[in-house]
Design a protein around this motif. Structure first.
Motif, mmCIF file in Angstrom:
data_model
loop_
_atom_site.group_PDB
_atom_site.id
_atom_site.type_symbol
_atom_site.label_atom_id
_atom_site.label_comp_id
_atom_site.label_asym_id
_atom_site.label_seq_id
_atom_site.Cartn_x
_atom_site.Cartn_y
_atom_site.Cartn_z
ATOM 1 N N ARG A 18 0.815 -1.221 0.000
ATOM 2 C CA ARG A 18 0.000 0.000 0.000
ATOM 3 C C ARG A 18 0.845 1.265 0.000
ATOM 4 N NH1 ARG A 18 -3.783 -1.694 4.845
ATOM 5 N NH2 ARG A 18 -2.082 -3.191 5.104
ATOM 6 N N LEU A 85 -1.466 -14.263 6.761
ATOM 7 C CA LEU A 85 -1.159 -13.726 8.084
ATOM 8 C C LEU A 85 -1.790 -14.579 9.189
ATOM 9 C CD1 LEU A 85 -0.086 -11.591 9.998
ATOM 10 C CD2 LEU A 85 -1.937 -10.068 9.307
ATOM 11 N N HIS A 108 2.853 -6.689 15.105
ATOM 12 C CA HIS A 108 3.184 -6.613 13.686
ATOM 13 C C HIS A 108 4.512 -5.883 13.499
ATOM 14 C CE1 HIS A 108 -1.308 -7.206 12.627
ATOM 15 N NE2 HIS A 108 -0.735 -8.245 13.181
ATOM 16 N N ASP A 110 5.250 -3.536 11.526
ATOM 17 C CA ASP A 110 5.187 -2.140 11.043
ATOM 18 C C ASP A 110 4.756 -1.191 12.162
ATOM 19 O OD1 ASP A 110 2.594 -3.041 11.277
ATOM 20 O OD2 ASP A 110 1.930 -2.337 9.317
ATOM 21 N N ASP A 189 0.361 1.896 13.211
ATOM 22 C CA ASP A 189 0.931 1.039 12.166
ATOM 23 C C ASP A 189 1.074 1.866 10.892
ATOM 24 O OD1 ASP A 189 -1.814 1.197 11.887
ATOM 25 O OD2 ASP A 189 -2.117 -0.917 11.420
HETATM 26 O O1 LIG Z 1 -6.050 -7.169 11.189
HETATM 27 C C1 LIG Z 1 -5.198 -6.337 11.039
HETATM 28 O O2 LIG Z 1 -4.889 -5.514 11.924
HETATM 29 C C2 LIG Z 1 -4.502 -6.304 9.668
HETATM 30 O O3 LIG Z 1 -4.761 -7.423 8.939
HETATM 31 C C3 LIG Z 1 -3.005 -6.264 9.764
HETATM 32 O O4 LIG Z 1 -2.603 -5.059 10.154
HETATM 33 P P1 LIG Z 1 -2.507 -3.764 9.214
HETATM 34 O O5 LIG Z 1 -3.527 -2.818 9.772
HETATM 35 O O6 LIG Z 1 -1.091 -3.348 9.441
HETATM 36 O O7 LIG Z 1 -2.802 -4.135 7.798
#
Ligand SMILES: O=C(O)[C@H](O)COP(=O)(O)O
Ligand SMILES: Nc1nc2c(ncn2[C@@H]2O[C@H](COP(=O)(O)OP(=O)(O)OP(=O)(O)O)[C@@H](O)[C@H]2O)c(=O)[nH]1
Length: 235
Positions: A18, A85, A108, A110, A189
């Motif tokens: 993204r 994931l 995560h 990020d 994130d």
């Molecule tokens: O469920 C989530 O939080 C997302 O799949 C993964 O995190 P994202 O917001 O970094 O995409």
């Protein structure tokens, strides 16, 4: 083993799609690797985590794990229609449970602004209030940026759009004691170009929050607002 952190990671060639309107592939790789290293640096400062496990990725991610005394597990091919994931997280939790780990904190890669004191506070509150599941949302209150679960509980992961609500529904359906908490660093994130712009602005003021991410981002910081504006105009 009491508590482990599990970080799922894609191969660097695939990360942060993204962000492609503002970063080319090599830049996305460098930014993600730096964010992951900054997060691991914060984790190294908490006395609460006995093991860090990274699930998935490639040889570069494996090297990041090795540099930070983290374990690494190759991601098994997905066997069903769940997202990669969800499969990767379930695989990691199974491995940690088998290794004797009683609680797993899924974070995560990020989350460069996640702070050690937030992580400690989350773990303390989970323990002190006898939770079986603790959730930390993203800034929009929709995603699940951190999830701490007792490994003796069955739980199906629902990462993807609206995952916070889906994790709460899953907890209710299994009668788990759970809490949902907010922490500004963990909530941040870096998914979109706008997130990246906010991050650059925050790090320009205090780069020590995520020094490796800043070292990479400072090179791109002038281009990002221009590229976002170009995208906006052409949309
Ligand atoms: O469920 C989530 O939080 C997302 O799949 C993964 O995190 P994202 O917001 O970094 O995409
Ligand atoms: N092992 C593994 N990790 C994943 C997978 N998908 C996402 N992740 C990791 O999960 C965390 C959250 O990822 P996302 O925000 O969904 O994906 P992303 O690569 O960061 O960004 P996008 O490509 O823009 O969706 C990051 O640490 C990712 O590297 C997967 O299929 N397998």
């Amino acid at each position: 083993m009491s508590l482990a952190v599990l970080i799922p990671a894609k191969p660097l060639a695939d990360v942060k799609q993204r962000l492609s309107p503002v970063l080319v592939s090599g830049q996305r790789r460098r930014v993600f690797e730096a964010m992951l290293r900054d997060l691991l640096q914060q984790l190294s400062q908490t006395g609460e985590v006995e093991r860090v496990l990274i699930v998935g990725g490639d040889a570069d991610i494996q090297q990041v794990a090795a540099d930070n005394d983290a374990f690494w597990l190759a991601e098994r091919q997905r066997e069903n229609k769940q997202s990669g994931l969800n499969n990767a997280v379930a695989q990691g939790v199974t491995a940690l449970r088998a290794a004797g780990c009683r609680k797993v904190l899924v974070l995560h890669g990020d989350l460069p602004l996640a702070k050690v004191n937030e992580i400690n506070e989350l773990i303390h509150s989970h323990r002190a209030t006898g939770q079986q599941l603790s959730l930390v949302s993203d800034r929009q209150g929709q995603g699940t940026n951190a999830l701490l679960i007792d490994t003796d509980k069955d739980f199906k992961f629902h990462y993807g759009e609206g995952s916070l609500d889906r994790h709460i529904r899953e907890a209710n359906s299994r009668s788990l004691r759970y809490q949902s908490r907010r922490y500004s660093g963990i909530a941040t994130d870096i998914d979109t170009p706008e997130d990246l712009l906010d991050l650059v602005e925050a790090l320009a003021v205090s780069p020590q929050q995520a020094p490796l991410t800043w070292m990479v981002m400072r090179r791109y910081r002038l281009e990002i607002p221009v590229l976002i504006e170009e995208q906006r105009v052409s949309a």
